[in-house]
Motif scaffolding. Structure first.
Motif, PDB file in Angstrom:
ATOM      1  N   UNK A 106     -74.330 -63.629 -79.083  1.00  0.00           N
ATOM      2  CA  UNK A 106     -73.905 -63.680 -80.537  1.00  0.00           C
ATOM      3  C   UNK A 106     -73.114 -65.153 -80.736  1.00  0.00           C
ATOM      4  N   UNK A 107     -73.455 -65.855 -81.660  1.00  0.00           N
ATOM      5  CA  UNK A 107     -72.585 -67.038 -81.855  1.00  0.00           C
ATOM      6  C   UNK A 107     -73.018 -68.241 -81.226  1.00  0.00           C
ATOM      7  N   UNK A 108     -74.148 -68.042 -80.147  1.00  0.00           N
ATOM      8  CA  UNK A 108     -74.515 -68.962 -79.268  1.00  0.00           C
ATOM      9  C   UNK A 108     -75.978 -69.379 -79.612  1.00  0.00           C
ATOM     10  N   UNK A 109     -76.230 -70.577 -79.209  1.00  0.00           N
ATOM     11  CA  UNK A 109     -77.682 -71.088 -79.154  1.00  0.00           C
ATOM     12  C   UNK A 109     -78.675 -70.332 -78.150  1.00  0.00           C
ATOM     13  N   UNK A 110     -80.027 -70.365 -78.553  1.00  0.00           N
ATOM     14  CA  UNK A 110     -80.841 -69.866 -77.501  1.00  0.00           C
ATOM     15  C   UNK A 110     -80.858 -70.498 -76.189  1.00  0.00           C
ATOM     16  N   UNK A 111     -80.836 -69.935 -75.059  1.00  0.00           N
ATOM     17  CA  UNK A 111     -80.725 -70.688 -73.725  1.00  0.00           C
ATOM     18  C   UNK A 111     -81.968 -70.337 -72.897  1.00  0.00           C
ATOM     19  N   UNK A 112     -82.399 -71.351 -72.209  1.00  0.00           N
ATOM     20  CA  UNK A 112     -83.449 -71.242 -71.378  1.00  0.00           C
ATOM     21  C   UNK A 112     -83.042 -70.235 -70.031  1.00  0.00           C
ATOM     22  N   UNK A 113     -83.662 -69.283 -69.515  1.00  0.00           N
ATOM     23  CA  UNK A 113     -83.388 -68.404 -68.478  1.00  0.00           C
ATOM     24  C   UNK A 113     -84.148 -68.846 -67.376  1.00  0.00           C
ATOM     25  N   UNK A 114     -85.484 -68.999 -67.303  1.00  0.00           N
ATOM     26  CA  UNK A 114     -86.585 -69.178 -66.464  1.00  0.00           C
ATOM     27  C   UNK A 114     -87.958 -69.150 -66.809  1.00  0.00           C
ATOM     28  N   UNK A 115     -88.791 -69.401 -66.241  1.00  0.00           N
ATOM     29  CA  UNK A 115     -90.130 -69.679 -66.559  1.00  0.00           C
ATOM     30  C   UNK A 115     -91.192 -69.694 -65.549  1.00  0.00           C
ATOM     31  N   UNK A 116     -92.427 -69.443 -65.398  1.00  0.00           N
ATOM     32  CA  UNK A 116     -93.345 -69.390 -64.631  1.00  0.00           C
ATOM     33  C   UNK A 116     -94.715 -69.934 -65.222  1.00  0.00           C
ATOM     34  N   UNK A 125    -100.484 -70.266 -63.492  1.00  0.00           N
ATOM     35  CA  UNK A 125    -100.955 -69.797 -62.268  1.00  0.00           C
ATOM     36  C   UNK A 125    -100.030 -69.549 -61.057  1.00  0.00           C
ATOM     37  N   UNK A 126     -98.570 -69.496 -61.562  1.00  0.00           N
ATOM     38  CA  UNK A 126     -97.648 -69.011 -60.657  1.00  0.00           C
ATOM     39  C   UNK A 126     -97.354 -70.042 -59.714  1.00  0.00           C
ATOM     40  N   UNK A 127     -97.700 -71.237 -59.646  1.00  0.00           N
ATOM     41  CA  UNK A 127     -97.496 -72.175 -58.846  1.00  0.00           C
ATOM     42  C   UNK A 127     -96.213 -72.874 -58.986  1.00  0.00           C
ATOM     43  N   UNK A 128     -95.503 -72.704 -60.463  1.00  0.00           N
ATOM     44  CA  UNK A 128     -94.514 -73.592 -60.548  1.00  0.00           C
ATOM     45  C   UNK A 128     -93.329 -72.667 -61.218  1.00  0.00           C
ATOM     46  N   UNK A 129     -92.122 -72.372 -60.822  1.00  0.00           N
ATOM     47  CA  UNK A 129     -91.120 -71.793 -61.484  1.00  0.00           C
ATOM     48  C   UNK A 129     -89.842 -72.245 -61.327  1.00  0.00           C
ATOM     49  N   UNK A 130     -89.168 -72.383 -62.737  1.00  0.00           N
ATOM     50  CA  UNK A 130     -88.033 -72.827 -62.806  1.00  0.00           C
ATOM     51  C   UNK A 130     -87.170 -72.113 -63.583  1.00  0.00           C
ATOM     52  N   UNK A 131     -85.754 -72.348 -63.101  1.00  0.00           N
ATOM     53  CA  UNK A 131     -84.460 -71.651 -63.899  1.00  0.00           C
ATOM     54  C   UNK A 131     -83.516 -72.417 -64.509  1.00  0.00           C
ATOM     55  N   UNK A 132     -82.737 -71.767 -65.252  1.00  0.00           N
ATOM     56  CA  UNK A 132     -81.632 -72.474 -65.804  1.00  0.00           C
ATOM     57  C   UNK A 132     -80.457 -72.501 -64.808  1.00  0.00           C
ATOM     58  N   UNK A 133     -79.478 -73.620 -65.153  1.00  0.00           N
ATOM     59  CA  UNK A 133     -78.448 -73.406 -64.051  1.00  0.00           C
ATOM     60  C   UNK A 133     -77.720 -72.248 -63.923  1.00  0.00           C
ATOM     61  N   UNK A 134     -77.439 -71.660 -65.078  1.00  0.00           N
ATOM     62  CA  UNK A 134     -76.584 -70.560 -65.086  1.00  0.00           C
ATOM     63  C   UNK A 134     -77.034 -69.135 -64.227  1.00  0.00           C
ATOM     64  N   UNK A 135     -78.269 -69.224 -64.164  1.00  0.00           N
ATOM     65  CA  UNK A 135     -78.880 -68.009 -63.458  1.00  0.00           C
ATOM     66  C   UNK A 135     -79.547 -68.284 -62.005  1.00  0.00           C
ATOM     67  N   UNK A 136     -79.435 -69.639 -61.628  1.00  0.00           N
ATOM     68  CA  UNK A 136     -80.181 -69.877 -60.271  1.00  0.00           C
ATOM     69  C   UNK A 136     -79.428 -69.031 -59.135  1.00  0.00           C
ATOM     70  N   UNK A 138     -84.895 -63.802 -60.923  1.00  0.00           N
ATOM     71  CA  UNK A 138     -86.115 -63.937 -60.289  1.00  0.00           C
ATOM     72  C   UNK A 138     -87.083 -63.915 -61.351  1.00  0.00           C
ATOM     73  N   UNK A 139     -87.935 -65.014 -61.691  1.00  0.00           N
ATOM     74  CA  UNK A 139     -88.981 -64.811 -62.501  1.00  0.00           C
ATOM     75  C   UNK A 139     -90.309 -64.566 -61.554  1.00  0.00           C
TER      76      UNK A 139
END
Length: 124
Positions: free
Chosen positions: A41-51, A54-65, A69-70
């Motif tokens: 609430x009251x905050x911008x949408x934040x990137x958490x993680x993505x795959x 082909x599953x070969x690349x996974x990335x995470x936001x700094x706050x959840x590293x 796990x994705x």
């Protein structure tokens, strides 16, 4: 566009774990990149993680590293977000999103399909 349905949200105590699921309905994820975002609430949408598709690349936001796990199960056409060591500041509505691009982007504007969101509440 891919239709997405999230599930698995709920209330958990700090330090606990939850697993969110994002299932594609009507068609497979195919070559889509699938990401998780969250919005408190009251905050911008934040990137958490993505795959990547082909599953070969996974990335995470700094706050959840190191805590989140994705993963992707192609047989079940489902992407998961395993959340461990949850903190009260992780409280938000969590969304999965899909992009037809093979590159993982952290900006929400690159994603064309969105689920309805699932609430995660972490109590202290």
């Amino acid at each position: 566009q891919v239709q997405l349905v999230e599930s698995g949200g709920g209330l958990v105590q700090a330090g606990g774990s939850l697993r969110l699921s994002c299932e594609a309905s009507g068609r497979t994820f195919g070559s889509h990149t699938v990401a998780w975002f969250r919005q408190a609430p009251g905050k911008e949408r934040e990137f958490v993680g993505a795959v990547s598709w082909n599953g070969g690349s996974i990335s995470y936001g700094d706050s959840v590293k190191g805590r989140f796990t994705v993963s992707k199960d192609n047989a079940k056409n489902t992407v998961y977000l395993q959340m461990n060591s949850l903190k009260p500041e992780d409280t938000a509505v969590y969304y999965c999103a899909a992009s037809p691009r093979s590159t993982i982007f952290t900006g929400s504007m690159w994603y064309e399909s969105w689920g309805q969101g699932t609430q995660v509440t972490v109590s202290s």
